[in-house]
Design an enzyme around this catalytic site. Structure first.
Site, PDB file in Angstrom:
ATOM      1  N   PHE A 166       0.866  -1.180   0.000  1.00  0.00           N
ATOM      2  CA  PHE A 166       0.000   0.000   0.000  1.00  0.00           C
ATOM      3  C   PHE A 166       0.908   1.238   0.000  1.00  0.00           C
ATOM      4  CE2 PHE A 166      -2.745   3.127   2.082  1.00  0.00           C
ATOM      5  CZ  PHE A 166      -3.940   2.941   1.415  1.00  0.00           C
ATOM      6  N   ASP A 169       2.444  -5.233   8.032  1.00  0.00           N
ATOM      7  CA  ASP A 169       1.230  -4.410   8.029  1.00  0.00           C
ATOM      8  C   ASP A 169       0.023  -5.346   7.866  1.00  0.00           C
ATOM      9  OD1 ASP A 169      -0.948  -2.731   7.370  1.00  0.00           O
ATOM     10  OD2 ASP A 169       0.415  -1.179   6.627  1.00  0.00           O
ATOM     11  N   TYR A 176     -10.320   0.334  10.815  1.00  0.00           N
ATOM     12  CA  TYR A 176     -11.594   0.757  10.214  1.00  0.00           C
ATOM     13  C   TYR A 176     -11.989  -0.120   9.027  1.00  0.00           C
ATOM     14  CZ  TYR A 176      -8.050   3.268   7.496  1.00  0.00           C
ATOM     15  OH  TYR A 176      -6.928   3.589   6.777  1.00  0.00           O
ATOM     16  N   LYS A 177     -11.173  -1.137   8.729  1.00  0.00           N
ATOM     17  CA  LYS A 177     -11.499  -2.015   7.602  1.00  0.00           C
ATOM     18  C   LYS A 177     -12.327  -3.197   8.129  1.00  0.00           C
ATOM     19  CE  LYS A 177      -7.683  -0.147   4.978  1.00  0.00           C
ATOM     20  NZ  LYS A 177      -6.340  -0.285   4.406  1.00  0.00           N
ATOM     21  N   ARG A 181     -12.473  -4.238  -6.644  1.00  0.00           N
ATOM     22  CA  ARG A 181     -12.260  -5.026  -5.416  1.00  0.00           C
ATOM     23  C   ARG A 181     -13.598  -5.230  -4.706  1.00  0.00           C
ATOM     24  NH1 ARG A 181      -7.813  -2.330  -1.726  1.00  0.00           N
ATOM     25  NH2 ARG A 181      -9.555  -0.879  -1.503  1.00  0.00           N
TER      26      ARG A 181
HETATM   27  C1  LIG Z   1      -5.564   0.893   4.542  1.00  0.00           C
HETATM   28  C2  LIG Z   1      -4.096   0.727   4.698  1.00  0.00           C
HETATM   29  C3  LIG Z   1      -3.327   1.696   5.340  1.00  0.00           C
HETATM   30  C4  LIG Z   1      -3.970   2.985   5.769  1.00  0.00           C
HETATM   31  O1  LIG Z   1      -3.130   3.828   6.457  1.00  0.00           O
HETATM   32  P1  LIG Z   1      -3.757   5.122   7.168  1.00  0.00           P
HETATM   33  O2  LIG Z   1      -2.631   5.713   7.861  1.00  0.00           O
HETATM   34  O3  LIG Z   1      -4.863   4.618   8.048  1.00  0.00           O
HETATM   35  O4  LIG Z   1      -4.341   5.989   6.106  1.00  0.00           O
HETATM   36  C5  LIG Z   1      -1.986   1.443   5.537  1.00  0.00           C
HETATM   37  N1  LIG Z   1      -1.421   0.300   5.106  1.00  0.00           N
HETATM   38  C6  LIG Z   1      -2.128  -0.653   4.470  1.00  0.00           C
HETATM   39  C7  LIG Z   1      -1.472  -1.913   4.022  1.00  0.00           C
HETATM   40  C8  LIG Z   1      -3.478  -0.455   4.236  1.00  0.00           C
HETATM   41  O5  LIG Z   1      -4.191  -1.387   3.584  1.00  0.00           O
END
Ligand SMILES: *Cc1c(COP(=O)(O)O)cnc(C)c1O
Length: 393
Positions: A125, A194, A219-220, A366
């Site tokens: 990401f 992560d 939040y996911k 997705r």
């Molecule tokens: C959704 C996601 C993030 C989001 O990071 P934020 O700091 O909450 O915006 C980070 N890493 C991964 C792998 C994600 O899927």
């Protein structure tokens, strides 16, 4: 009834989690497949937050800091720990995944002085890559971007840390974090994983992995609410050597002594940075209640069943109009990624029909299945609707 419809009905019939749908507040006529972006709210969260505002904030006022607010980052961290195999006292909740990724990358590099490189999953990401680039600049390391499957083989005595996403955010291919950790530890390097796309969707055992740091969004799949605070796990025996750059007053040994010099707290509380966002944090706390009634293993079994049915249905119903990018074996995470040239128009049409999924440019769609609120009939309905939209376009 078609064979697919019979299969969906039979799977719903046996579904022990079907009753959990009632916890969620999702508009009628909507099929919500955005668990990998923003999980939907549960009914009781609004009430809980109203109590936090009216009673805790309104009546108890500033006393609430001593009545549970101050300790909430570690307390809620322990609740998440139960979902990812972390022992009590090894997680702090707060900030965002981005902040924790940066803190971890710099802290790990500093804990391994003399080493010259950070290895990063090139498909990660974007925020992880962006922050690792800055962390490398700050620590004098070079950043090496590699395909996730090459990370384990590339670790050397020059590697300070390896950053890997447990699940690829595009394809939902799971990464072999265990193999990365074994290779990294063999060479004396750290691993930062992560878990944003797997916490609450895929069984994770950070202790069995022996991973050094794990971060993730709440939040996911955990449905903590928009921008709910992230978690950071630190392997307990790394506490003394981890040297994070963000040394805010919340992580101080005696924050209220207002001392001149920074001295970190003894425990994992030293990861804390600034004042916790209590409303978001306690919304997340409420969202985690559902995990007292269901295990991640149960959620995973249903997730595999939903995504398996959906991918099979897409194969059968859409012919070669779309390509399923997500692996068909157990090495897949919680969503199904499809590729087709008309992705943008198709997603827009699906939204008009009450089906929420998202896209990533240029061709990706997705479908993020939340096993706690989605049925097999829903999954089949989405595949059928997708086929109809494609054939009319
Ligand atoms: C959704 C996601 C993030 C989001 O990071 P934020 O700091 O909450 O915006 C980070 N890493 C991964 C792998 C994600 O899927």
């Amino acid at each position: 009834m078609s064979e697919l419809a019979a299969r969906a009905a039979a799977l719903d019939e046996q579904d022990a989690l079907a009753g959990l749908r009632g916890w969620f507040d999702i508009p009628d006529g909507t099929i919500y497949l955005e668990a990998n972006s923003l999980g939907p709210p549960q009914q009781h969260i609004a009430e809980r937050l109203a109590d936090v505002v009216r009673q805790q904030w309104g009546q108890r006022l500033i006393r609430s800091w001593d009545e549970g607010w101050w300790s909430a980052p570690e307390r809620v961290g322990d609740r998440i720990g139960r979902l990812i195999g972390a022992p009590p006292g090894s997680i702090v909740v707060g900030e965002s995944t981005s902040v924790w990724s940066f803190n971890a990358a710099v802290g790990a590099a500093r804990a391994n002085p003399g080493r010259t490189e950070l290895l990063v999953d090139a498909g990660s990401f974007p925020t992880g890559r962006y922050l690792a680039t800055s962390a490398a600049r700050l620590t004098g390391c070079t950043l090496r971007l590699l395909p996730a499957e090459e990370l384990a083989g590339a670790v050397s005595s020059q590697t300070a840390a390896v950053l890997v996403d447990h699940s690829d955010f595009r394809t939902a291919r799971l990464r072999d974090v265990d193999a990365v950790v074994r290779a990294a530890h063999g060479a004396g390097a750290w691993v930062i994983a992560d878990l944003s796309h797997t916490a609450g969707a895929v069984p994770v055992d950070v202790t069995a992995w022996d991973v050094d740091v794990a971060v993730g969004a709440t939040y996911k799949y955990l449905s903590g609410g928009p921008g709910s605070p992230a978690f950071c796990y630190l392997r307990p025996d790394r506490l003394g050597v981890f040297d994070p750059p963000l040394t805010g007053w919340n992580g101080h040994h005696e924050p209220f002594a207002m001392a001149d010099d920074y001295r970190p707290a003894d425990g994992v509380g030293r990861l804390r940075v600034g004042t916790p966002a209590i409303l978001s944090l306690l919304g997340l706390d409420a969202a985690l209640d559902i995990w007292d009634d269901v295990t991640v293993a149960q959620a995973r079994a249903k997730s595999l069943s939903l995504t398996g049915l959906f991918a099979d249905a897409v194969d059968q119903l859409t012919g070669d109009r779309v390509e399923v990018l997500t692996p068909r074996g157990k090495d897949r995470g919680g969503h199904v990624a499809l590729s087709c040239p008309e992705a943008t128009a198709v997603l827009q049409r699906l939204t008009e029909l009450g089906i929420y999924a998202d896209g990533r440019p240029p061709n990706l769609m997705r479908f993020g299945f939340g096993p706690l609120w989605t049925s097999h009939r829903d999954a089949l309905h989405v595949a059928t609707t997708l086929a109809a939209v494609l054939s009319s376009s």
